[in-house]
Design a protein around this motif. Sequence first.
Motif, PDB file in Angstrom:
ATOM      1  N   SER A  44       0.841  -1.196   0.000  1.00  0.00           N
ATOM      2  CA  SER A  44       0.000   0.000   0.000  1.00  0.00           C
ATOM      3  C   SER A  44       0.874   1.244   0.000  1.00  0.00           C
ATOM      4  O   SER A  44       2.063   1.180   0.360  1.00  0.00           O
ATOM      5  N   PRO A  45       0.308   2.376  -0.384  1.00  0.00           N
ATOM      6  CA  PRO A  45       1.078   3.628  -0.362  1.00  0.00           C
ATOM      7  C   PRO A  45       1.508   3.975   1.059  1.00  0.00           C
ATOM      8  O   PRO A  45       0.892   3.539   2.036  1.00  0.00           O
ATOM      9  N   PRO A  46       2.563   4.747   1.202  1.00  0.00           N
ATOM     10  CA  PRO A  46       3.035   5.133   2.537  1.00  0.00           C
ATOM     11  C   PRO A  46       1.984   5.962   3.271  1.00  0.00           C
ATOM     12  O   PRO A  46       1.366   6.853   2.699  1.00  0.00           O
ATOM     13  N   GLU A  48       7.271   5.743   6.459  1.00  0.00           N
ATOM     14  CA  GLU A  48       6.999   4.744   5.431  1.00  0.00           C
ATOM     15  C   GLU A  48       7.408   5.257   4.045  1.00  0.00           C
ATOM     16  O   GLU A  48       7.863   4.486   3.196  1.00  0.00           O
ATOM     17  N   PHE A  49       7.237   6.560   3.820  1.00  0.00           N
ATOM     18  CA  PHE A  49       7.678   7.152   2.551  1.00  0.00           C
ATOM     19  C   PHE A  49       9.183   6.962   2.383  1.00  0.00           C
ATOM     20  O   PHE A  49       9.654   6.546   1.320  1.00  0.00           O
ATOM     21  N   GLU A  50       9.929   7.242   3.425  1.00  0.00           N
ATOM     22  CA  GLU A  50      11.385   7.071   3.371  1.00  0.00           C
ATOM     23  C   GLU A  50      11.762   5.611   3.139  1.00  0.00           C
ATOM     24  O   GLU A  50      12.648   5.311   2.319  1.00  0.00           O
ATOM     25  N   ALA A  51      11.093   4.702   3.825  1.00  0.00           N
ATOM     26  CA  ALA A  51      11.415   3.276   3.672  1.00  0.00           C
ATOM     27  C   ALA A  51      11.198   2.815   2.230  1.00  0.00           C
ATOM     28  O   ALA A  51      12.037   2.089   1.666  1.00  0.00           O
ATOM     29  N   GLN A  52      10.101   3.242   1.630  1.00  0.00           N
ATOM     30  CA  GLN A  52       9.820   2.819   0.263  1.00  0.00           C
ATOM     31  C   GLN A  52      10.747   3.510  -0.733  1.00  0.00           C
ATOM     32  O   GLN A  52      11.221   2.891  -1.694  1.00  0.00           O
ATOM     33  N   ALA A  53      11.018   4.802  -0.501  1.00  0.00           N
ATOM     34  CA  ALA A  53      11.920   5.518  -1.405  1.00  0.00           C
ATOM     35  C   ALA A  53      13.319   4.903  -1.386  1.00  0.00           C
ATOM     36  O   ALA A  53      13.944   4.707  -2.437  1.00  0.00           O
ATOM     37  N   CYS A  54      13.802   4.591  -0.212  1.00  0.00           N
ATOM     38  CA  CYS A  54      15.149   4.014  -0.095  1.00  0.00           C
ATOM     39  C   CYS A  54      15.206   2.596  -0.664  1.00  0.00           C
ATOM     40  O   CYS A  54      16.236   2.185  -1.236  1.00  0.00           O
ATOM     41  N   ALA A  55      14.115   1.861  -0.524  1.00  0.00           N
ATOM     42  CA  ALA A  55      14.077   0.513  -1.092  1.00  0.00           C
ATOM     43  C   ALA A  55      14.168   0.568  -2.616  1.00  0.00           C
ATOM     44  O   ALA A  55      14.844  -0.252  -3.249  1.00  0.00           O
ATOM     45  N   ALA A  56      13.501   1.549  -3.229  1.00  0.00           N
ATOM     46  CA  ALA A  56      13.560   1.701  -4.683  1.00  0.00           C
ATOM     47  C   ALA A  56      14.974   2.064  -5.129  1.00  0.00           C
ATOM     48  O   ALA A  56      15.469   1.558  -6.153  1.00  0.00           O
ATOM     49  N   HIS A  57      15.618   2.950  -4.370  1.00  0.00           N
ATOM     50  CA  HIS A  57      16.999   3.301  -4.712  1.00  0.00           C
ATOM     51  C   HIS A  57      17.918   2.088  -4.574  1.00  0.00           C
ATOM     52  O   HIS A  57      18.754   1.813  -5.455  1.00  0.00           O
ATOM     53  N   ASP A  58      17.761   1.339  -3.481  1.00  0.00           N
ATOM     54  CA  ASP A  58      18.645   0.194  -3.229  1.00  0.00           C
ATOM     55  C   ASP A  58      18.553  -0.843  -4.333  1.00  0.00           C
ATOM     56  O   ASP A  58      19.583  -1.417  -4.746  1.00  0.00           O
ATOM     57  N   VAL A  59      17.366  -1.093  -4.826  1.00  0.00           N
ATOM     58  CA  VAL A  59      17.219  -2.125  -5.846  1.00  0.00           C
ATOM     59  C   VAL A  59      17.877  -1.703  -7.159  1.00  0.00           C
ATOM     60  O   VAL A  59      18.399  -2.551  -7.901  1.00  0.00           O
ATOM     61  N   LEU A  60      17.914  -0.402  -7.433  1.00  0.00           N
ATOM     62  CA  LEU A  60      18.579   0.061  -8.654  1.00  0.00           C
ATOM     63  C   LEU A  60      20.093  -0.013  -8.536  1.00  0.00           C
ATOM     64  O   LEU A  60      20.792  -0.222  -9.541  1.00  0.00           O
ATOM     65  N   THR A  61      20.608   0.148  -7.331  1.00  0.00           N
ATOM     66  CA  THR A  61      22.074   0.046  -7.158  1.00  0.00           C
ATOM     67  C   THR A  61      22.568  -1.381  -7.322  1.00  0.00           C
ATOM     68  O   THR A  61      23.770  -1.607  -7.529  1.00  0.00           O
ATOM     69  N   LYS A  62      21.655  -2.344  -7.227  1.00  0.00           N
ATOM     70  CA  LYS A  62      22.056  -3.747  -7.268  1.00  0.00           C
ATOM     71  C   LYS A  62      21.816  -4.404  -8.627  1.00  0.00           C
ATOM     72  O   LYS A  62      22.113  -5.585  -8.798  1.00  0.00           O
ATOM     73  N   ASP A  63      21.241  -3.639  -9.587  1.00  0.00           N
ATOM     74  CA  ASP A  63      21.037  -4.247 -10.900  1.00  0.00           C
ATOM     75  C   ASP A  63      22.297  -4.094 -11.744  1.00  0.00           C
ATOM     76  O   ASP A  63      23.325  -3.584 -11.292  1.00  0.00           O
ATOM     77  N   GLU A 123       0.629   0.182 -12.682  1.00  0.00           N
ATOM     78  CA  GLU A 123      -0.421   0.999 -12.077  1.00  0.00           C
ATOM     79  C   GLU A 123       0.215   2.109 -11.252  1.00  0.00           C
ATOM     80  O   GLU A 123       1.211   1.879 -10.562  1.00  0.00           O
ATOM     81  N   TRP A 124      -0.352   3.310 -11.334  1.00  0.00           N
ATOM     82  CA  TRP A 124       0.133   4.429 -10.532  1.00  0.00           C
ATOM     83  C   TRP A 124      -1.047   5.204  -9.981  1.00  0.00           C
ATOM     84  O   TRP A 124      -2.125   5.220 -10.565  1.00  0.00           O
ATOM     85  N   VAL A 125      -0.826   5.810  -8.839  1.00  0.00           N
ATOM     86  CA  VAL A 125      -1.887   6.566  -8.172  1.00  0.00           C
ATOM     87  C   VAL A 125      -1.306   7.877  -7.652  1.00  0.00           C
ATOM     88  O   VAL A 125      -0.093   8.071  -7.628  1.00  0.00           O
ATOM     89  N   ALA A 126      -2.190   8.762  -7.231  1.00  0.00           N
ATOM     90  CA  ALA A 126      -1.789  10.040  -6.638  1.00  0.00           C
ATOM     91  C   ALA A 126      -2.099  10.010  -5.146  1.00  0.00           C
ATOM     92  O   ALA A 126      -3.170   9.546  -4.730  1.00  0.00           O
ATOM     93  N   ILE A 127      -1.172  10.501  -4.352  1.00  0.00           N
ATOM     94  CA  ILE A 127      -1.357  10.548  -2.894  1.00  0.00           C
ATOM     95  C   ILE A 127      -0.933  11.932  -2.383  1.00  0.00           C
ATOM     96  O   ILE A 127      -0.143  12.627  -3.031  1.00  0.00           O
ATOM     97  N   PRO A 128      -1.434  12.347  -1.209  1.00  0.00           N
ATOM     98  CA  PRO A 128      -0.973  13.611  -0.621  1.00  0.00           C
ATOM     99  C   PRO A 128       0.462  13.482  -0.114  1.00  0.00           C
ATOM    100  O   PRO A 128       1.065  12.407  -0.122  1.00  0.00           O
ATOM    101  N   PHE A 129       0.984  14.590   0.374  1.00  0.00           N
ATOM    102  CA  PHE A 129       2.339  14.611   0.921  1.00  0.00           C
ATOM    103  C   PHE A 129       2.298  14.098   2.354  1.00  0.00           C
ATOM    104  O   PHE A 129       1.604  14.660   3.200  1.00  0.00           O
ATOM    105  N   PRO A 130       3.025  13.016   2.653  1.00  0.00           N
ATOM    106  CA  PRO A 130       2.927  12.400   3.981  1.00  0.00           C
ATOM    107  C   PRO A 130       3.868  13.025   5.002  1.00  0.00           C
ATOM    108  O   PRO A 130       5.066  13.179   4.767  1.00  0.00           O
ATOM    109  N   GLY A 131       3.328  13.397   6.142  1.00  0.00           N
ATOM    110  CA  GLY A 131       4.145  13.890   7.245  1.00  0.00           C
ATOM    111  C   GLY A 131       4.235  12.854   8.342  1.00  0.00           C
ATOM    112  O   GLY A 131       3.891  11.684   8.150  1.00  0.00           O
TER     113      GLY A 131
END
Length: 465
Positions: free
Chosen positions: A200-202, A207-222, A325-333
Amino acid sequence: MTFRKFPIAILLFVFIFSACTPTTTDSNTQTPRPSATPNAEDAKTPTPEASQLGVEKDALRGKQVNVWHPWFGAQASLFESQVAQFNTENEWGIVVVAESKNNYNEIFSQTSAALENSSAPQIVIALPEHALAWGDDVTDLNPYVHDPEFGMSALEMSDFANVIWRQDEVDGKRFGAPAQRTTRFILYNSTWARQLGFDSPPQNSSEFEAQACAAHDVLTKDSDSNNDSLGGWLIDSDAHTALSWMLAFDGGAQEENGYRFLAPGNIAAFKYLKTLQQKSCAWVASPDLSIYDRFAARQALFATASLEEFPDQARAFSAASNSDEWVAIPFPGAERDALVVYGSSFIVFNSDAETQLASWLFIRWMLSSETQADWVRTTGLFPLRSSTFDLLADYSADHPQWADAVTYLSEGDVTPQLSSWRLVRVMLEDGFRDMFDTIRHPDLTEGQVPLILKQMDDTAEELSK
């Protein structure tokens, strides 16, 4: 508190239930037979209250209302066709003449000059902060909105989302009526997120940071070393993006009749975002490829876009043959989400009583549900009225991200209600962009963030003089 979304169908149900539910009648109760001689008191029809504006309807016939607007292309064509329709159909014989100024900067500069030499149009479509700068030259629309004959009922006014309706009212004066509203959203690739292990979205900034960093990490490993700096949030420095992040951390820009950037919530927001960049979980893109193409190419799990940009983003996915699939979400604090609703308004200038009423009647017609539905189909912006949803079922079905995003409208915040916002907004955007400049600030420390915000305070004070 995290905002919750509700399906469009539920919202529609709430909006129309009271109007569509028939009165229940006991089938065993016979309808009384009408009396042959009805009571005279019962037969009386309530007399509508008379207008308080002191203008006879006949005095409106032939009145010309000149309107300056900022639009070009499809929006200008639609507006001019609606002006022609109003001129043909309105019962008062009012004639509206539209003229495009192509953008908001021209609207502001040309209108300001015209007010100096008494050659201003009767209506301009400009930003709310522009109206505040024009001050006493602007007609207070409250007497027109609340007029018993020519105004709006309480039910009609409640048809507008609160964040849309209250933007133009400052210190008891209504400086305008909404013309268009939009907001910036975080775009989220939910397909890629699921592959990263997120269902689910953060729901908050952690949770935003965790998902953002996970996306970065997977690109560094390809196997592609060219994307090692990508992933996460594609940084956007738009002023409304900055303000949304500030509000998400319980900060903001306006305090009473001025600005306060050096505030705990703003410090927390800026530190959070700069740290995200320093962890390589947020990054600044070069201009050689559009944000839409980068997001569609999975260079970022999160991007940022305004509501009217959604069709461009959808086309980018199609061009890339990407079925994600992509969706729009507000800015999470930390404890709440935020988004900032903004856009143009109809602004009327002082003239004579007949022309001011004619101007209002055109605006009221433009705010009808049917007219607003045409604007949504052309622009992809927010529907200004809840009742407009009834007319947009097909559009919603064809634009699922838009339909989903609109459910957040009632949770939006307004932009600062200060005339200087037109200048301070540019300053905020420049300062926010500068914070992410890795050449100027390669090792920005947490202690330097308050200095940036203090400088914003000082600059905002100068711009407000």
